[in-house]
Design a protein around this motif. Structure first.
Motif, short mmCIF file in Angstrom:
data_model
loop_
_atom_site.label_atom_id
_atom_site.label_comp_id
_atom_site.label_asym_id
_atom_site.label_seq_id
_atom_site.Cartn_x
_atom_site.Cartn_y
_atom_site.Cartn_z
N VAL A 250 27.27 157.00 112.91
CA VAL A 250 27.61 157.16 114.33
C VAL A 250 28.01 158.60 114.62
N VAL A 251 27.51 159.10 115.74
CA VAL A 251 27.93 160.39 116.26
C VAL A 251 28.48 160.14 117.66
N LEU A 252 29.76 160.46 117.87
CA LEU A 252 30.34 160.40 119.21
C LEU A 252 30.04 161.73 119.88
N ALA A 253 29.40 161.67 121.03
CA ALA A 253 28.98 162.90 121.72
C ALA A 253 29.61 162.97 123.10
N HIS A 254 30.09 164.15 123.44
CA HIS A 254 30.66 164.38 124.77
C HIS A 254 30.11 165.69 125.30
N VAL A 255 29.83 165.71 126.60
CA VAL A 255 29.32 166.92 127.23
C VAL A 255 30.28 167.33 128.35
N GLN A 256 30.73 168.57 128.27
CA GLN A 256 31.56 169.15 129.33
C GLN A 256 30.65 169.86 130.32
N GLU A 257 30.97 169.73 131.59
CA GLU A 257 30.26 170.50 132.61
C GLU A 257 30.52 171.98 132.38
N PRO A 258 29.56 172.85 132.69
CA PRO A 258 29.81 174.29 132.53
C PRO A 258 30.93 174.76 133.45
N ALA A 259 31.53 175.87 133.08
CA ALA A 259 32.60 176.45 133.90
C ALA A 259 32.06 176.78 135.29
N ILE B 286 37.78 180.01 127.96
CA ILE B 286 37.11 178.93 128.70
C ILE B 286 36.40 178.01 127.71
N ALA B 287 35.70 178.57 126.75
CA ALA B 287 35.00 177.75 125.75
C ALA B 287 35.98 176.91 124.94
N ALA B 288 37.10 177.51 124.56
CA ALA B 288 38.11 176.76 123.79
C ALA B 288 38.71 175.64 124.63
N ALA B 289 38.92 175.89 125.90
CA ALA B 289 39.45 174.85 126.79
C ALA B 289 38.46 173.71 126.93
N SER B 290 37.17 174.02 126.99
CA SER B 290 36.14 172.98 127.09
C SER B 290 36.13 172.10 125.84
N VAL B 291 36.23 172.73 124.68
CA VAL B 291 36.24 171.96 123.43
C VAL B 291 37.50 171.11 123.36
N GLU B 292 38.64 171.67 123.75
CA GLU B 292 39.90 170.92 123.73
C GLU B 292 39.84 169.72 124.69
N ALA B 293 39.29 169.93 125.87
CA ALA B 293 39.15 168.84 126.83
C ALA B 293 38.21 167.77 126.28
N GLY B 294 37.12 168.19 125.64
CA GLY B 294 36.19 167.25 125.05
C GLY B 294 36.84 166.43 123.95
N GLU B 295 37.62 167.07 123.10
CA GLU B 295 38.34 166.35 122.04
C GLU B 295 39.29 165.32 122.63
N GLU C 181 30.91 161.11 113.13
CA GLU C 181 30.96 162.54 113.39
C GLU C 181 31.19 162.70 114.89
N THR C 182 31.59 163.89 115.30
CA THR C 182 31.71 164.17 116.73
C THR C 182 30.89 165.41 117.06
N ASP C 183 30.47 165.48 118.31
CA ASP C 183 29.72 166.64 118.79
C ASP C 183 30.10 166.84 120.25
N ILE C 184 30.49 168.05 120.58
CA ILE C 184 30.86 168.38 121.95
C ILE C 184 29.94 169.48 122.43
N GLY C 185 29.31 169.24 123.58
CA GLY C 185 28.40 170.21 124.16
C GLY C 185 28.87 170.63 125.54
N VAL C 186 28.26 171.66 126.06
CA VAL C 186 28.54 172.14 127.41
C VAL C 186 27.21 172.32 128.12
N GLY C 187 27.10 171.76 129.33
CA GLY C 187 25.89 171.93 130.11
C GLY C 187 25.63 170.74 131.00
N ASP C 188 24.41 170.64 131.49
CA ASP C 188 23.98 169.50 132.27
C ASP C 188 24.11 168.27 131.37
N VAL C 189 24.85 167.25 131.81
CA VAL C 189 25.22 166.15 130.93
C VAL C 189 24.01 165.44 130.34
N ALA C 190 23.10 164.98 131.17
CA ALA C 190 21.98 164.18 130.66
C ALA C 190 21.11 164.98 129.70
#
Length: 153
Positions: free
Chosen positions: A33-42, A56-65, A83-92
């Motif tokens: 299993v990979v838990l995936a979360h996507v943060q909207e861009p700043a 800003i990038a660190a805040a995005s990762v922290e919010a995703g966690e 595993e976990t994976d956090i991305g930034v961008g258009d969610v879909a």
């Protein structure tokens, strides 16, 4: 072994996807299993007012966690490695990219359960992931709680 990417946004609806994945594993499916979360861009405002893009990038990762915490707790309680994976961008589209980058064989994502008309008007992350993904996508609808009338004696 199969690899399942489970999209999580911190909502109860996304936890339905985690619960569904746990059910599959309890029924004997051999998968990682990979838990995936996507943060909207700043936003432009955030970019202009912050002098440090790394902040800003660190805040995005922290919010995703933080938003992964409930899903992590469910998997930890069930004794399931992940595993976990956090991305930034258009969610879909970022989820689709994450599935490819992680070598996922399928994606599990919660859905709001809109009717056909409102989905067509509003769009849907889950529908866009299903449309754009090269691997199968399971869309888990939120279970409706039906209250039964009190029984008369």
């Amino acid at each position: 072994m199969l690899k399942i990417l489970v999209a999580v946004d911190g909502s109860e609806l996304s936890l339905d996807g985690v619960q569904h994945t746990l059910q599959l594993l309890k029924q004997g499916l051999q998968a990682s299993v990979v838990l995936a979360h996507v943060q909207e861009p700043a936003t432009l405002y955030e970019l202009v007012t912050s002098r440090d893009p790394d902040l800003i990038a660190a805040a995005s990762v922290e919010a995703g966690e933080h938003l992964l915490a409930s899903a992590r707790a469910l998997l930890d309680a069930a004794g399931v490695a992940y595993e976990t994976d956090i991305g930034v961008g258009d969610v879909a589209h970022t989820l689709v990219d994450m599935a490819e980058q992680n070598g996922a064989d399928m994606v599990v994502i919660g859905a709001k359960g809109h009717g056909a008309l409102s989905s067509a008007l509003l769009g849907s992350v889950s529908q866009e992931v299903a449309r754009a993904s090269a691997v199968p996508v399971t869309i888990v609808k939120h279970a409706q709680v039906v209250e039964l009338p009190d029984a008369e004696d």
